[in-house]
Design a protein around this motif. Sequence first.
Motif, short mmCIF file in Angstrom:
data_model
loop_
_atom_site.label_atom_id
_atom_site.label_comp_id
_atom_site.label_asym_id
_atom_site.label_seq_id
_atom_site.Cartn_x
_atom_site.Cartn_y
_atom_site.Cartn_z
N ARG A 3 0.92 -1.08 0.06
CA ARG A 3 0.13 0.08 -0.05
C ARG A 3 0.81 1.33 0.03
O ARG A 3 1.91 1.17 0.70
N LEU A 5 2.06 4.89 0.91
CA LEU A 5 1.93 5.65 2.01
C LEU A 5 2.84 7.16 1.63
O LEU A 5 3.58 7.14 0.82
N TYR A 10 -1.97 6.47 4.46
CA TYR A 10 -2.20 5.91 3.21
C TYR A 10 -2.86 6.64 2.03
O TYR A 10 -3.52 7.69 2.26
N VAL A 18 -7.31 2.19 -1.08
CA VAL A 18 -5.97 3.08 -1.17
C VAL A 18 -5.19 2.19 -2.20
O VAL A 18 -5.49 1.25 -2.77
N THR A 20 -2.24 0.97 -4.47
CA THR A 20 -1.04 -0.08 -4.24
C THR A 20 -0.11 0.03 -5.34
O THR A 20 -0.30 0.58 -6.45
#
Length: 114
Positions: A3, A5, A10, A18, A20
């Motif tokens: 994921r 950040l 996120y 979210v 990826t």
Amino acid sequence: MERMLREGDYVPDGRGGVQTVEGARELLERVLWKLCVRRGSFPLLPELGSQLWRLSGVKSSQRQALARQYVAEALSDEEGLSITDVRLTGEGGDGTLRVELEWRGESLAVETAV
């Protein structure tokens, strides 16, 4: 698949989930996460994370060497990853860490505030 950040949160994908990432981008997200998490902050995974947060309490003459050590320690479990350079600029809470890496023949880099 990792994921994504940004600044500790996120990144939303615009559909309620979210974002990826995969491949080299996945590795960079994982590296950045490991560098930013305080080592020992997860009781069940005490070896996860780095000690980079300690740099603000260290003499400036020792900071560069310790930054290299803390980065190597945090990323030691990443298979096939080589650290080619660690550069620390600035002082105290205004510092920036740049880590240059090599993975599968590709040069990569991450930067984070320290």
